[in-house]
Design a protein around this motif. Structure first.
Motif, PDB file in Angstrom:
ATOM      1  N   LEU A 296      34.507  37.579 -73.008  1.00 30.29           N
ATOM      2  CA  LEU A 296      35.370  37.007 -74.036  1.00 30.29           C
ATOM      3  C   LEU A 296      35.302  37.813 -75.325  1.00 30.29           C
ATOM      4  CD1 LEU A 296      34.764  33.164 -73.570  1.00 30.29           C
ATOM      5  CD2 LEU A 296      36.736  34.509 -72.833  1.00 30.29           C
ATOM      6  N   SER A 297      34.121  38.238 -75.695  1.00 35.82           N
ATOM      7  CA  SER A 297      33.985  39.056 -76.907  1.00 35.82           C
ATOM      8  C   SER A 297      34.665  40.409 -76.720  1.00 35.82           C
ATOM      9  CB  SER A 297      32.509  39.236 -77.249  1.00 35.82           C
ATOM     10  OG  SER A 297      31.821  39.902 -76.195  1.00 35.82           O
ATOM     11  N   GLN A 298      34.585  40.956 -75.516  1.00 41.35           N
ATOM     12  CA  GLN A 298      35.283  42.224 -75.257  1.00 41.35           C
ATOM     13  C   GLN A 298      36.784  42.056 -75.382  1.00 41.35           C
ATOM     14  OE1 GLN A 298      34.462  44.629 -71.896  1.00 41.35           O
ATOM     15  NE2 GLN A 298      32.256  44.469 -72.063  1.00 41.35           N
ATOM     16  N   TRP A 299      37.293  41.009 -74.768  1.00 45.01           N
ATOM     17  CA  TRP A 299      38.728  40.794 -74.850  1.00 45.01           C
ATOM     18  C   TRP A 299      39.171  40.606 -76.293  1.00 45.01           C
ATOM     19  CZ3 TRP A 299      38.785  36.536 -70.500  1.00 45.01           C
ATOM     20  CH2 TRP A 299      38.551  37.152 -69.272  1.00 45.01           C
ATOM     21  N   ALA A 300      38.408  39.844 -77.048  1.00 45.57           N
ATOM     22  CA  ALA A 300      38.755  39.607 -78.443  1.00 45.57           C
ATOM     23  C   ALA A 300      38.711  40.885 -79.261  1.00 45.57           C
ATOM     24  CB  ALA A 300      37.806  38.570 -79.042  1.00 45.57           C
ATOM     25  N   ASP A 301      37.940  41.866 -78.801  1.00 44.71           N
ATOM     26  CA  ASP A 301      37.834  43.124 -79.527  1.00 44.71           C
ATOM     27  C   ASP A 301      38.881  44.149 -79.086  1.00 44.71           C
ATOM     28  OD1 ASP A 301      36.535  45.066 -81.281  1.00 44.71           O
ATOM     29  OD2 ASP A 301      35.837  46.014 -79.422  1.00 44.71           O
ATOM     30  N   ILE A 302      39.187  44.182 -77.780  1.00 45.14           N
ATOM     31  CA  ILE A 302      40.049  45.237 -77.229  1.00 45.14           C
ATOM     32  C   ILE A 302      41.526  44.850 -77.275  1.00 45.14           C
ATOM     33  CG2 ILE A 302      40.572  46.604 -75.176  1.00 45.14           C
ATOM     34  CD1 ILE A 302      37.945  47.351 -76.518  1.00 45.14           C
ATOM     35  N   ILE A 303      41.856  43.653 -76.826  1.00 47.82           N
ATOM     36  CA  ILE A 303      43.262  43.287 -76.616  1.00 47.82           C
ATOM     37  C   ILE A 303      44.085  43.311 -77.905  1.00 47.82           C
ATOM     38  CG2 ILE A 303      44.811  41.519 -75.712  1.00 47.82           C
ATOM     39  CD1 ILE A 303      43.075  42.999 -73.640  1.00 47.82           C
ATOM     40  N   PRO A 304      43.582  42.799 -79.043  1.00 49.12           N
ATOM     41  CA  PRO A 304      44.414  42.850 -80.264  1.00 49.12           C
ATOM     42  C   PRO A 304      44.734  44.266 -80.713  1.00 49.12           C
ATOM     43  CG  PRO A 304      42.635  41.258 -80.527  1.00 49.12           C
ATOM     44  CD  PRO A 304      42.338  42.032 -79.284  1.00 49.12           C
ATOM     45  N   LYS A 305      43.962  45.258 -80.278  1.00 52.36           N
ATOM     46  CA  LYS A 305      44.186  46.633 -80.708  1.00 52.36           C
ATOM     47  C   LYS A 305      45.244  47.351 -79.870  1.00 52.36           C
ATOM     48  CE  LYS A 305      39.408  47.062 -82.320  1.00 52.36           C
ATOM     49  NZ  LYS A 305      38.114  47.778 -82.157  1.00 52.36           N
ATOM     50  N   ILE A 306      45.732  46.728 -78.810  1.00 49.37           N
ATOM     51  CA  ILE A 306      46.769  47.368 -77.996  1.00 49.37           C
ATOM     52  C   ILE A 306      48.042  47.477 -78.832  1.00 49.37           C
ATOM     53  CG2 ILE A 306      48.207  47.125 -75.931  1.00 49.37           C
ATOM     54  CD1 ILE A 306      45.897  45.713 -74.591  1.00 49.37           C
ATOM     55  N   PRO A 307      48.574  48.678 -78.983  1.00 45.69           N
ATOM     56  CA  PRO A 307      49.728  48.848 -79.883  1.00 45.69           C
ATOM     57  C   PRO A 307      50.993  48.219 -79.328  1.00 45.69           C
ATOM     58  CG  PRO A 307      49.280  50.886 -78.700  1.00 45.69           C
ATOM     59  CD  PRO A 307      48.162  49.945 -78.347  1.00 45.69           C
ATOM     60  N   SER A 308      51.847  47.810 -80.218  1.00 41.04           N
ATOM     61  CA  SER A 308      53.144  47.275 -79.835  1.00 41.04           C
ATOM     62  C   SER A 308      54.077  48.410 -79.445  1.00 41.04           C
ATOM     63  CB  SER A 308      53.744  46.476 -80.995  1.00 41.04           C
ATOM     64  OG  SER A 308      55.072  46.094 -80.696  1.00 41.04           O
ATOM     65  N   VAL A 309      54.973  48.136 -78.502  1.00 38.90           N
ATOM     66  CA  VAL A 309      55.921  49.170 -78.050  1.00 38.90           C
ATOM     67  C   VAL A 309      57.345  48.816 -78.464  1.00 38.90           C
ATOM     68  CG1 VAL A 309      54.485  49.904 -76.124  1.00 38.90           C
ATOM     69  CG2 VAL A 309      56.110  48.021 -75.817  1.00 38.90           C
ATOM     70  N   TRP A 310      57.472  47.904 -79.395  1.00 38.86           N
ATOM     71  CA  TRP A 310      58.810  47.507 -79.859  1.00 38.86           C
ATOM     72  C   TRP A 310      59.112  48.170 -81.194  1.00 38.86           C
ATOM     73  CZ3 TRP A 310      61.021  45.442 -75.904  1.00 38.86           C
ATOM     74  CH2 TRP A 310      60.309  44.623 -75.031  1.00 38.86           C
ATOM     75  N   LYS A 311      60.351  48.528 -81.359  1.00 41.96           N
ATOM     76  CA  LYS A 311      60.774  49.154 -82.615  1.00 41.96           C
ATOM     77  C   LYS A 311      60.992  48.085 -83.687  1.00 41.96           C
ATOM     78  CE  LYS A 311      63.008  53.224 -80.607  1.00 41.96           C
ATOM     79  NZ  LYS A 311      64.272  53.993 -80.476  1.00 41.96           N
TER      80      LYS A 311
END
Length: 630
Positions: free
Chosen positions: A615-630
């Protein structure tokens, strides 16, 4: 003498009263325990033959359907009152309507020279809605007996309920008990009259159509059609002129009931398989409706012609009512399939069918083939349902929602303990779409994927950044049909350099295919390829891993105001809110089952020790995934 009442002091009971109170508490505890225990056990199966329907059975059946807003709109689109088309309405070419020539206001008419117009009184809208409440559609029904009188009354009641909602049945009666007997023909005719009597006893008007409607042999035009290699057309056919008796019954507001008879090349009426009769009717009624539409559009409609405008001959549903019910499934431990995608699952179901099931359900595979044949001719939005005579009220839910009794994409643990799942649960069948699994970004059709994502999310995709990221992280893509739906899963690096995180990057279905089963088909394929791996029922025959391997936790994120979150809540193992995001995850089912077995009856806590790190990993990694929308 004044009395004093103690409201909050201790009370001393006699030994007799204390013993009675103890017994009462014990009885209350046992009742409470029995109630809790009963929640975990499926209720006992009650034969419909043993129950008399309540007076408000029809209303209760409507309430149990519990349609969503989308279901209601879909029902009204098919059965709602159609506005009448003005007979003398001017028709303009589209080039004129789209012309950019400015429109000038008309001069006001001179009222002194014109007589007041005669206003023709029209029917009251309320009166019209009462006299003609729905736009009637047709359904093909296979009634596969033998049935007792009480069973037949229950089925007839379901047919009457459907007629009230606008679905008029065209019934073909099949009686397995009289097949091949000397008095076969007379026994079938007698069965036809029993069905007609049962319908009339429930308040419907029915007509026995004892003459031959279909012709034996393939359609002469079949040589010109390009059917799939493994598709076998019915061994009977119908010309539009052969449907006069069915049209006449429908025009008179009657339910036609047919025997499985056909006209052979010597003009003799012979018995054939009811499946061939239904397949021929499905094709013939669709072709006849197309001719009706062409005639109505090309020439003025003759009021005396054999055409009734408020009945659509195109079958909207195929209903197979028998003593067997749906098609048994390995995933349900022999209980019926909930939803079948015939395009991608037909061969797999036939090839893996357990021979032991044939003892109780000897016609499951033949009825599966019947559904595939009929749906090949019916519109893509049509569906088939295989239902037991014990659950006729489920036909109303199928008509209104066009969905299975329980969604097939729910977690397997919820499906296993669901009270709605019994041996009489109906199986819903759709023509469906092919499902394929893609492993390489080079095999993705970028143009079609772009259209799917932008149309579904209503946003502009930064295509270069999106596909550049997929080249580095893509695990697999599940594609439904010709990119009408897709699920994109990536491998995101974990912070401790252990196994990468399986991340559902995109899940999209075109709006035109939302509500037709595509969402469930897509999610089931996603389950079989990710967190459901390792189970025998997760064999994906569409180019995936075919159930081999170890399941992995699947995680994804969604905006907290996303209207689809309710659907995600039902299918996820857990969720966690972080700011404007909601993180969902599905536990690897095989590992979760091992953990539960290891703890035996102790069960799992809300968050296990092995879950805290992830859970701590997900909370750290997932929000950092960049958006691909303009």
């Amino acid at each position: 003498m004044l009395s004093h009442t103690v409201l909050h002091g201790p009370r001393i009971l006699s030994p007799v009263a204390a013993s009675a109170l103890k017994a009462r508490r014990t009885q209350t505890f046992r009742a409470f325990y029995a109630t809790i225990r009963s929640l975990r056990q499926p209720p006992p199966t009650v034969e419909v033959d043993d129950l008399d329907p309540p007076d408000n059975d029809f209303i209760l059946s409507l309430l149990k359907a519990n349609p969503s807003l989308r279901d209601t709109k879909s029902y009204l689109a098919n059965f709602g009152v159609r506005p009448p088309v003005p007979e003398h309405a001017a028709v303009f070419p589209s080039t004129i309507l789209n012309d950019s020539t400015p429109t000038f206001p008309k001069a006001a008419p001179d009222k002194s020279d014109k007589q007041p117009e005669q206003v023709k009184p029209g029917p009251s809208p309320i009166l019209s809605s009462i006299l003609n409440p729905v736009y009637r559609r047709t359904a093909l029904v296979k009634l596969q007996g033998p049935f007792t009188n009480k069973q037949l009354d229950s089925i007839a009641r379901g047919m009457v309920y459907l007629e009230k909602l606008g679905l008029v049945s065209v019934i073909v009666v099949e009686n397995d008990q009289v097949r091949g007997d000397d008095g076969e023909r007379s026994a079938l005719i007698e069965e036809i009259m029993r069905v007609v009597s049962a319908l009339e006893a429930q308040g419907a008007e029915a007509r026995p159509v004892l003459g031959t409607v279909v012709r034996l042999g393939p359609n002469p035009d079949d040589d010109q059609l390009r059917e799939p290699r493994d598709f076998i057309p019915p061994e009977a056919h119908v010309f539009p002129s052969d449907l006069v008796a069915i049209r006449s019954a429908l025009r008179a507001g009657e339910i036609p009931v047919l025997p499985p008879f056909a006209l052979d090349s010597f003009c003799r009426s012979v018995r054939i398989d009811a499946n061939d009769v239904l397949g021929a009717l499905a094709r013939g009624m669709v072709e006849a409706a197309a001719l009706d539409d062409n005639d109505m559009n090309l020439s003025p409609r003759d009021p005396h012609a054999d055409y009734f405008p408020d009945i659509n001959l195109v079958p909207l549903r195929l209903m197979i009512i028998s003593r067997e019910g749906g098609v048994p499934s390995y995933a349900r431990t022999g209980f019926p399939h909930l939803l079948i995608n015939l395009t991608s699952e037909y061969d797999y179901i036939r090839n893996t069918y357990d021979p032991s099931w044939s003892k109780e359900k000897h016609s499951s595979l033949s009825n599966l083939s019947l559904a595939r044949t009929c749906l090949a001719y019916m519109p893509p939005t049509s569906s088939a349902v295989m239902v037991s005579h014990r659950s006729p009220s489920s036909l109303i839910a199928n008509l209104i929602t066009n969905k299975p009794a329980v969604s097939s994409s729910l977690p397997h643990a919820l499906l296993q303990g669901n009270r709605k799942l019994t041996r009489d649960t109906p199986t819903l069948l759709r023509r469906g779409l092919p499902i394929q699994v893609i492993r390489s970004p080079a095999d993705v059709d970028k143009a079609k994927m772009n259209y799917l994502l932008e149309t579904s999310f209503k946003r502009t995709l930064d295509a270069d950044a999106f596909y550049k990221r997929l080249e580095q992280t893509l695990d697999f893509v599940v594609v439904a049909g010709d990119y009408v739906g897709a699920a994109i899963v990536t491998n995101e690096p974990s912070s401790d350099s252990s196994e990468p995180i399986s991340y559902l990057d995109k899940f999209a279905v075109l709006p035109s295919h939302q509500g037709d089963g595509t969402v469930d088909f897509l999610w089931v394929a996603l389950h079989d390829e990710s967190y459901g791996l390792g189970h025998p029922f997760s064999i994906n025959p569409n180019g995936g891993k075919e159930g081999k391997g170890e399941g992995r936790d699947l995680v994804w994120r969604s905006r907290d105001d996303n209207p689809i979150n309710k659907w995600y809540f039902e299918r996820s193992s857990g969720h966690m809110r972080m700011g404007s995001w909601v993180f969902f995850w599905c536990d690897a089912e095989k590992r979760l089952r091992v953990e539960e077995g290891r703890r035996a009856n102790a069960g799992l806590s809300y968050i296990e020790e092995w879950e805290e790190n992830r859970l701590s990993q997900w909370a750290d990694i997932i929000p950092k995934i960049p958006s691909v929308w303009k």
